[in-house]
Design a protein around this motif. Structure first.
Motif, PDB file in Angstrom:
ATOM      1  N   MET A 172       0.719  -1.194  -0.133  1.00  0.00           N
ATOM      2  CA  MET A 172       0.030   0.126  -0.029  1.00  0.00           C
ATOM      3  C   MET A 172       0.912   1.194  -0.046  1.00  0.00           C
ATOM      4  O   MET A 172       0.400   2.192  -0.749  1.00  0.00           O
ATOM      5  N   THR A 173       1.945   1.241   0.565  1.00  0.00           N
ATOM      6  CA  THR A 173       3.059   2.316   0.737  1.00  0.00           C
ATOM      7  C   THR A 173       3.351   2.668  -0.625  1.00  0.00           C
ATOM      8  O   THR A 173       3.382   3.853  -1.098  1.00  0.00           O
ATOM      9  N   LEU A 174       3.863   1.780  -1.469  1.00  0.00           N
ATOM     10  CA  LEU A 174       4.264   1.837  -2.627  1.00  0.00           C
ATOM     11  C   LEU A 174       3.141   2.490  -3.755  1.00  0.00           C
ATOM     12  O   LEU A 174       3.371   3.446  -4.552  1.00  0.00           O
ATOM     13  N   LEU A 175       1.789   1.656  -3.643  1.00  0.00           N
ATOM     14  CA  LEU A 175       1.004   2.555  -4.388  1.00  0.00           C
ATOM     15  C   LEU A 175       0.641   3.947  -3.885  1.00  0.00           C
ATOM     16  O   LEU A 175       0.200   4.644  -4.854  1.00  0.00           O
ATOM     17  N   ALA A 176       0.785   4.336  -2.929  1.00  0.00           N
ATOM     18  CA  ALA A 176       0.729   5.787  -2.359  1.00  0.00           C
ATOM     19  C   ALA A 176       1.535   6.682  -2.873  1.00  0.00           C
ATOM     20  O   ALA A 176       1.297   7.730  -3.278  1.00  0.00           O
ATOM     21  N   VAL A 177       2.674   6.260  -2.807  1.00  0.00           N
ATOM     22  CA  VAL A 177       3.890   6.997  -3.585  1.00  0.00           C
ATOM     23  C   VAL A 177       3.398   6.988  -4.908  1.00  0.00           C
ATOM     24  O   VAL A 177       3.745   8.262  -5.535  1.00  0.00           O
ATOM     25  N   GLU A 178       3.193   6.069  -5.711  1.00  0.00           N
ATOM     26  CA  GLU A 178       2.945   5.983  -7.138  1.00  0.00           C
ATOM     27  C   GLU A 178       1.887   6.923  -7.406  1.00  0.00           C
ATOM     28  O   GLU A 178       1.779   7.762  -8.461  1.00  0.00           O
ATOM     29  N   ARG A 179       0.846   6.886  -6.614  1.00  0.00           N
ATOM     30  CA  ARG A 179      -0.272   7.829  -6.647  1.00  0.00           C
ATOM     31  C   ARG A 179       0.074   9.163  -6.551  1.00  0.00           C
ATOM     32  O   ARG A 179      -0.303  10.224  -7.461  1.00  0.00           O
ATOM     33  N   ILE A 180       0.948   9.508  -5.689  1.00  0.00           N
ATOM     34  CA  ILE A 180       1.343  11.035  -5.438  1.00  0.00           C
ATOM     35  C   ILE A 180       2.153  11.450  -6.593  1.00  0.00           C
ATOM     36  O   ILE A 180       1.848  12.518  -7.162  1.00  0.00           O
ATOM     37  N   LYS A 181       3.154  10.735  -7.151  1.00  0.00           N
ATOM     38  CA  LYS A 181       3.643  10.996  -8.251  1.00  0.00           C
ATOM     39  C   LYS A 181       3.059  11.322  -9.410  1.00  0.00           C
ATOM     40  O   LYS A 181       3.475  11.959 -10.446  1.00  0.00           O
ATOM     41  N   PHE A 182       2.229  10.277  -9.816  1.00  0.00           N
ATOM     42  CA  PHE A 182       1.322  10.259 -10.961  1.00  0.00           C
ATOM     43  C   PHE A 182       0.290  11.596 -10.868  1.00  0.00           C
ATOM     44  O   PHE A 182       0.381  11.845 -12.281  1.00  0.00           O
ATOM     45  N   PHE A 183      -0.217  11.965  -9.820  1.00  0.00           N
ATOM     46  CA  PHE A 183      -1.231  13.089  -9.907  1.00  0.00           C
ATOM     47  C   PHE A 183      -0.565  14.374  -9.653  1.00  0.00           C
ATOM     48  O   PHE A 183      -1.411  15.398  -9.614  1.00  0.00           O
ATOM     49  N   SER A 184       0.507  14.294  -9.188  1.00  0.00           N
ATOM     50  CA  SER A 184       1.432  15.579  -8.900  1.00  0.00           C
ATOM     51  C   SER A 184       1.902  16.390 -10.259  1.00  0.00           C
ATOM     52  O   SER A 184       2.474  17.271 -10.111  1.00  0.00           O
ATOM     53  N   THR A 185       1.609  15.804 -11.381  1.00  0.00           N
ATOM     54  CA  THR A 185       2.358  16.633 -12.730  1.00  0.00           C
ATOM     55  C   THR A 185       1.018  16.771 -13.525  1.00  0.00           C
ATOM     56  O   THR A 185       0.181  16.178 -13.427  1.00  0.00           O
ATOM     57  N   ARG A 186       1.029  17.829 -14.432  1.00  0.00           N
ATOM     58  CA  ARG A 186       0.070  18.065 -15.285  1.00  0.00           C
ATOM     59  C   ARG A 186      -0.331  17.184 -16.494  1.00  0.00           C
ATOM     60  O   ARG A 186      -1.635  17.160 -16.836  1.00  0.00           O
ATOM     61  N   SER A 187       0.747  16.402 -16.930  1.00  0.00           N
ATOM     62  CA  SER A 187       0.369  15.543 -18.276  1.00  0.00           C
ATOM     63  C   SER A 187      -0.559  14.749 -17.978  1.00  0.00           C
ATOM     64  O   SER A 187      -1.674  14.510 -18.846  1.00  0.00           O
ATOM     65  N   PRO A 188      -0.650  13.773 -16.787  1.00  0.00           N
ATOM     66  CA  PRO A 188      -1.791  12.944 -16.552  1.00  0.00           C
ATOM     67  C   PRO A 188      -3.052  13.514 -16.545  1.00  0.00           C
ATOM     68  O   PRO A 188      -4.087  12.928 -17.280  1.00  0.00           O
ATOM     69  N   TRP A 189      -3.251  14.600 -16.099  1.00  0.00           N
ATOM     70  CA  TRP A 189      -4.427  15.349 -16.053  1.00  0.00           C
ATOM     71  C   TRP A 189      -4.993  15.761 -17.233  1.00  0.00           C
ATOM     72  O   TRP A 189      -6.144  15.532 -17.577  1.00  0.00           O
ATOM     73  N   THR A 215      11.408  -5.076  -9.279  1.00  0.00           N
ATOM     74  CA  THR A 215       9.871  -5.577  -9.519  1.00  0.00           C
ATOM     75  C   THR A 215       8.748  -5.148  -8.856  1.00  0.00           C
ATOM     76  O   THR A 215       7.822  -4.667  -9.495  1.00  0.00           O
ATOM     77  N   SER A 216       8.932  -5.070  -7.529  1.00  0.00           N
ATOM     78  CA  SER A 216       7.755  -4.191  -6.564  1.00  0.00           C
ATOM     79  C   SER A 216       7.546  -2.672  -7.015  1.00  0.00           C
ATOM     80  O   SER A 216       6.430  -2.545  -7.013  1.00  0.00           O
ATOM     81  N   ALA A 217       8.541  -1.995  -7.377  1.00  0.00           N
ATOM     82  CA  ALA A 217       8.350  -0.673  -7.836  1.00  0.00           C
ATOM     83  C   ALA A 217       7.644  -0.598  -9.048  1.00  0.00           C
ATOM     84  O   ALA A 217       6.648   0.423  -9.308  1.00  0.00           O
ATOM     85  N   LEU A 218       7.983  -1.322 -10.123  1.00  0.00           N
ATOM     86  CA  LEU A 218       7.458  -1.291 -11.356  1.00  0.00           C
ATOM     87  C   LEU A 218       6.083  -1.891 -11.450  1.00  0.00           C
ATOM     88  O   LEU A 218       5.027  -1.540 -11.970  1.00  0.00           O
ATOM     89  N   LEU A 219       5.898  -2.803 -10.502  1.00  0.00           N
ATOM     90  CA  LEU A 219       4.408  -3.414 -10.443  1.00  0.00           C
ATOM     91  C   LEU A 219       3.422  -2.365  -9.789  1.00  0.00           C
ATOM     92  O   LEU A 219       2.298  -2.352  -9.916  1.00  0.00           O
ATOM     93  N   ALA A 220       4.041  -1.692  -8.693  1.00  0.00           N
ATOM     94  CA  ALA A 220       3.234  -0.792  -8.168  1.00  0.00           C
ATOM     95  C   ALA A 220       2.656   0.142  -9.249  1.00  0.00           C
ATOM     96  O   ALA A 220       1.523   0.683  -9.091  1.00  0.00           O
TER      97      ALA A 220
END
Length: 254
Positions: A1-18, A89-94
């Motif tokens: 769950m921690t890795l997913l939370a980190v990836e969520r923050i990284k993903f939504f903190s930039t403009r391009s995904p939005w 592996t864990s980082a990329l899977l998250a």
């Protein structure tokens, strides 16, 4: 769950995904509304026709997923990620899980949004979702977009450069598979097993669904697989691609 939370923050903190998510929604919903609003024949407004923008939305989703990994390589943040999480592996899977979930939900919102707009504009049209084929055509979009995002993450991990990964994904999904049909004799048979063609089989494949009715939505597939087996085939392809990408990423320098 921690890795997913980190990836969520990284993903939504930039403009391009939005921007990509907004564009995908606008294309799918907009084309669905356009098809319904401009049709002169109410009989041609049906559930498959509301998904006319699926191909355009899929293209944007592939770009979105590819950017999620290639921008890390571009700005060298992938090194920090792998230093913080030595198990690559864990980082990329998250990251893959997060992107697949987001794009899956995005696909659902876009598909039902397009259907809802068509129903709003043409209340008299036959837009009831009352068959398995109709449900796959609309609700199944999220499954396909989520798996397509996994493929895009894999390609982005292998190529590592945004322009290269996006070019490969768009060229392959929009042109290369169809061009394979031009190969004499063997081309059409090979095309039956091409992954995105098979994915379309899940969305549009049904013995009772004529090409005329499906003409407005995703391309009719030449695959001979049962729709749910077609989804399993596409999922297996995505898993194989991701396995290869993770294996390569573990062996080479970040």
């Amino acid at each position: 769950m921690t890795l997913l939370a980190v990836e969520r923050i990284k993903f939504f903190s930039t403009r391009s995904p939005w921007w990509c998510m907004a564009l995908a929604l606008a294309l799918v919903v907009g084309f669905g509304a356009l098809m319904a609003g401009t049709s002169n024949d109410i009989d041609s407004v049906n559930v498959p026709s509301t998904q006319f923008g699926f191909t355009f939305g899929m293209a944007v989703i592939l770009v979105l997923a590819a950017l999620a990994i290639t921008t890390e390589y571009r700005f060298n943040t992938i090194k920090t990620t792998f230093q913080a999480v030595p198990n690559r592996t864990s980082a990329l899977l998250a990251k893959t899980t997060l992107v697949a979930l987001v794009t899956g939900v995005l696909g659902e919102l876009a598909a039902f949004g397009a259907w809802g707009m068509a129903k709003l504009l043409r209340p008299g049209a036959d837009l009831a979702i009352n068959s398995a084929a109709d449900w796959r055509n609309v609700a199944g979009t999220g499954l396909v977009t989520g798996l397509a995002a996994v493929v895009a993450i894999a390609v982005g991990t292998l190529i590592r450069h945004t322009a290269g990964a996006v070019s490969v994904l768009l060229a392959y999904s929009l042109m290369v598979e169809k061009l394979i049909q031009l190969i004499p004799t063997a081309g059409p048979k090979i095309y039956q097993w091409m992954p995105f063609n098979v994915a379309n089989r899940f969305l549009t494949g049904n013995p009772d669904l004529s090409p005329e009715l499906a003409g407005g939505g995703p391309s009719m597939s030449t695959s001979t697989l049962d729709p749910w087996w077609a989804l399993a085939y596409f999922a297996a392809f995505a898993i194989v691609m991701l396995t290869i990408a993770v294996s390569v990423a573990k062996r080479r320098d970040a």
